[in-house]
Design a protein around this motif. Structure first.
Motif, PDB file in Angstrom:
ATOM      1  N   HIS A   1       0.781  -1.240   0.000  1.00 46.45           N
ATOM      2  CA  HIS A   1       0.000   0.000   0.000  1.00 46.45           C
ATOM      3  C   HIS A   1       0.811   1.288   0.000  1.00 46.45           C
ATOM      4  CE1 HIS A   1      -3.801  -2.095   0.441  1.00 46.45           C
ATOM      5  NE2 HIS A   1      -3.173  -2.911   1.282  1.00 46.45           N
ATOM      6  N   SER A   2       2.098   1.227   0.255  1.00 45.48           N
ATOM      7  CA  SER A   2       2.874   2.473   0.348  1.00 45.48           C
ATOM      8  C   SER A   2       2.874   3.251  -0.967  1.00 45.48           C
ATOM      9  CB  SER A   2       4.304   2.192   0.808  1.00 45.48           C
ATOM     10  OG  SER A   2       4.975   1.350  -0.105  1.00 45.48           O
ATOM     11  N   GLY A   3       2.916   2.564  -2.091  1.00 46.48           N
ATOM     12  CA  GLY A   3       2.896   3.243  -3.390  1.00 46.48           C
ATOM     13  C   GLY A   3       1.609   4.017  -3.618  1.00 46.48           C
ATOM     14  N   LYS A   4       0.488   3.396  -3.247  1.00 44.46           N
ATOM     15  CA  LYS A   4      -0.808   4.071  -3.421  1.00 44.46           C
ATOM     16  C   LYS A   4      -0.932   5.263  -2.482  1.00 44.46           C
ATOM     17  CE  LYS A   4      -2.626  -0.367  -3.785  1.00 44.46           C
ATOM     18  NZ  LYS A   4      -3.504  -1.357  -3.236  1.00 44.46           N
ATOM     19  N   VAL A   5      -0.482   5.079  -1.237  1.00 43.37           N
ATOM     20  CA  VAL A   5      -0.545   6.173  -0.267  1.00 43.37           C
ATOM     21  C   VAL A   5       0.359   7.321  -0.726  1.00 43.37           C
ATOM     22  CG1 VAL A   5       0.003   6.853   2.113  1.00 43.37           C
ATOM     23  CG2 VAL A   5      -1.198   4.699   1.675  1.00 43.37           C
ATOM     24  N   LEU A   6       1.557   6.995  -1.178  1.00 39.13           N
ATOM     25  CA  LEU A   6       2.485   8.025  -1.644  1.00 39.13           C
ATOM     26  C   LEU A   6       1.917   8.766  -2.855  1.00 39.13           C
ATOM     27  CD1 LEU A   6       5.183   9.451  -1.342  1.00 39.13           C
ATOM     28  CD2 LEU A   6       6.200   7.664  -2.777  1.00 39.13           C
ATOM     29  N   SER A   7       1.301   8.048  -3.766  1.00 37.26           N
ATOM     30  CA  SER A   7       0.689   8.677  -4.937  1.00 37.26           C
ATOM     31  C   SER A   7      -0.421   9.644  -4.514  1.00 37.26           C
ATOM     32  CB  SER A   7       0.125   7.601  -5.866  1.00 37.26           C
ATOM     33  OG  SER A   7      -0.527   8.178  -6.952  1.00 37.26           O
ATOM     34  N   TYR A   8      -1.257   9.200  -3.609  1.00 34.08           N
ATOM     35  CA  TYR A   8      -2.342  10.031  -3.084  1.00 34.08           C
ATOM     36  C   TYR A   8      -1.781  11.322  -2.477  1.00 34.08           C
ATOM     37  CZ  TYR A   8      -6.284  11.310   0.003  1.00 34.08           C
ATOM     38  OH  TYR A   8      -7.291  11.969   0.644  1.00 34.08           O
ATOM     39  N   LEU A   9      -0.762  11.192  -1.637  1.00 36.52           N
ATOM     40  CA  LEU A   9      -0.173  12.352  -0.963  1.00 36.52           C
ATOM     41  C   LEU A   9       0.572  13.257  -1.945  1.00 36.52           C
ATOM     42  CD1 LEU A   9       1.143  10.542   2.238  1.00 36.52           C
ATOM     43  CD2 LEU A   9      -0.831  12.096   2.084  1.00 36.52           C
ATOM     44  N   SER A  10       1.288  12.656  -2.880  1.00 33.02           N
ATOM     45  CA  SER A  10       2.060  13.443  -3.846  1.00 33.02           C
ATOM     46  C   SER A  10       1.161  14.321  -4.707  1.00 33.02           C
ATOM     47  CB  SER A  10       2.884  12.519  -4.747  1.00 33.02           C
ATOM     48  OG  SER A  10       3.855  11.850  -4.001  1.00 33.02           O
ATOM     49  N   LYS A  11       0.027  13.788  -5.121  1.00 37.14           N
ATOM     50  CA  LYS A  11      -0.907  14.565  -5.945  1.00 37.14           C
ATOM     51  C   LYS A  11      -1.466  15.752  -5.170  1.00 37.14           C
ATOM     52  CE  LYS A  11      -2.324  10.730  -8.845  1.00 37.14           C
ATOM     53  NZ  LYS A  11      -3.376   9.748  -9.139  1.00 37.14           N
ATOM     54  N   ARG A  12      -1.603  15.613  -3.873  1.00 34.43           N
ATOM     55  CA  ARG A  12      -2.206  16.660  -3.066  1.00 34.43           C
ATOM     56  C   ARG A  12      -1.191  17.661  -2.515  1.00 34.43           C
ATOM     57  NH1 ARG A  12      -5.047  12.627  -3.890  1.00 34.43           N
ATOM     58  NH2 ARG A  12      -7.305  12.597  -3.776  1.00 34.43           N
ATOM     59  N   LEU A  13       0.018  17.234  -2.319  1.00 34.54           N
ATOM     60  CA  LEU A  13       1.014  18.114  -1.707  1.00 34.54           C
ATOM     61  C   LEU A  13       1.916  18.809  -2.722  1.00 34.54           C
ATOM     62  CD1 LEU A  13       2.108  15.950   1.349  1.00 34.54           C
ATOM     63  CD2 LEU A  13       0.663  17.984   1.359  1.00 34.54           C
ATOM     64  N   GLN A  14       2.123  18.217  -3.874  1.00 33.11           N
ATOM     65  CA  GLN A  14       3.009  18.782  -4.890  1.00 33.11           C
ATOM     66  C   GLN A  14       4.422  19.026  -4.351  1.00 33.11           C
ATOM     67  OE1 GLN A  14       1.840  19.358  -8.133  1.00 33.11           O
ATOM     68  NE2 GLN A  14      -0.003  18.348  -7.425  1.00 33.11           N
ATOM     69  N   ALA A  15       4.809  18.261  -3.348  1.00 30.44           N
ATOM     70  CA  ALA A  15       6.145  18.378  -2.755  1.00 30.44           C
ATOM     71  C   ALA A  15       6.613  16.964  -2.400  1.00 30.44           C
ATOM     72  CB  ALA A  15       6.106  19.263  -1.524  1.00 30.44           C
ATOM     73  N   PRO A  16       7.484  16.386  -3.204  1.00 33.98           N
ATOM     74  CA  PRO A  16       7.889  14.989  -2.993  1.00 33.98           C
ATOM     75  C   PRO A  16       8.453  14.690  -1.606  1.00 33.98           C
ATOM     76  CG  PRO A  16       8.711  15.805  -5.095  1.00 33.98           C
ATOM     77  CD  PRO A  16       8.110  16.967  -4.379  1.00 33.98           C
ATOM     78  N   LYS A  17       9.272  15.583  -1.062  1.00 32.19           N
ATOM     79  CA  LYS A  17       9.861  15.324   0.248  1.00 32.19           C
ATOM     80  C   LYS A  17       8.786  15.310   1.333  1.00 32.19           C
ATOM     81  CE  LYS A  17      13.321  16.924   3.561  1.00 32.19           C
ATOM     82  NZ  LYS A  17      12.543  16.461   4.665  1.00 32.19           N
ATOM     83  N   GLU A  18       7.881  16.257   1.275  1.00 32.94           N
ATOM     84  CA  GLU A  18       6.800  16.303   2.261  1.00 32.94           C
ATOM     85  C   GLU A  18       5.901  15.079   2.128  1.00 32.94           C
ATOM     86  OE1 GLU A  18       5.013  20.120   1.542  1.00 32.94           O
ATOM     87  OE2 GLU A  18       6.342  21.102   2.984  1.00 32.94           O
TER      88      GLU A  18
END
Length: 182
Positions: free
Chosen positions: A33-50
């Motif tokens: 699930h980490s890939g899906k969670v990271l994708s979800y967060l990346s789309k919303r934050l627009q900041a890879p490190k965050e």
């Protein structure tokens, strides 16, 4: 238990195993699930490190909340409710900490831009009320339009601390202006 026994388990069964102390089950959940969670967060934050940092926090919260999981309910919606909640909390916290209040920055820029000698001396006087690190952080943010990463690098600190320095400095300036205008 051997890893092979976890490979074919459902997410719900893995969560039950993890609740019972099987750390390998957590590894499988993270892997799935980490890939899906990271994708979800990346789309919303627009900041890879965050997004990466928040991903770690989501799974840490899953770890802390593992005993609250109800195995009769699907795992994915539960995980994404944690993810969404953490994302919302992160955004709220960032808004509170991001003290780039346009009113304060505009006022500071006007006061120190040489509009008049009394305003200019007051601008320098106001900045002198701040501790040295806040003064430099506010100056970098307002006048040089530096990012928090740039400020952090210049002050040899973390971006989070740079954000706090600017926030606290601008709050202090707002207080000083309030007292001067009364």
């Amino acid at each position: 238990m051997k890893k092979e026994t976890f490979k074919d388990k459902s997410d719900e069964d893995l969560m039950e195993s993890y609740k019972m102390g099987e750390v390998v089950a957590f590894e499988f959940l993270f892997e799935r699930h980490s890939g899906k969670v990271l994708s979800y967060l990346s789309k919303r934050l627009q900041a890879p490190k965050e997004a990466q940092d928040l991903l770690q926090e989501v799974f840490f919260k899953l770890h802390r909340s593992r005993h609250q999981y109800n195995p009769t309910l699907p795992f994915s919606p539960w995980l994404f409710s944690i993810t969404r909640s953490m994302w919302i909390d992160f955004i709220k916290k960032r808004r509170l900490e991001d003290a780039t209040d346009p009113e304060v920055i505009d006022k500071l820029a006007q006061v120190t831009s040489g509009l008049g000698s009394s305003e200019l001396s007051f601008g320098k006087e106001i900045l002198d009320h701040l501790p040295a690190n806040q003064k430099e952080a506010v100056s970098l943010r307002v006048y040089d339009e530096a990012t928090f990463d740039e400020i952090a690098s210049r002050l040899s600190t973390s971006p989070e601390n740079a954000r706090q320095l600017v926030s606290r400095g601008l709050k202090r300036l707002k207080q000083i202006w309030g007292n001067r205008e009364e």
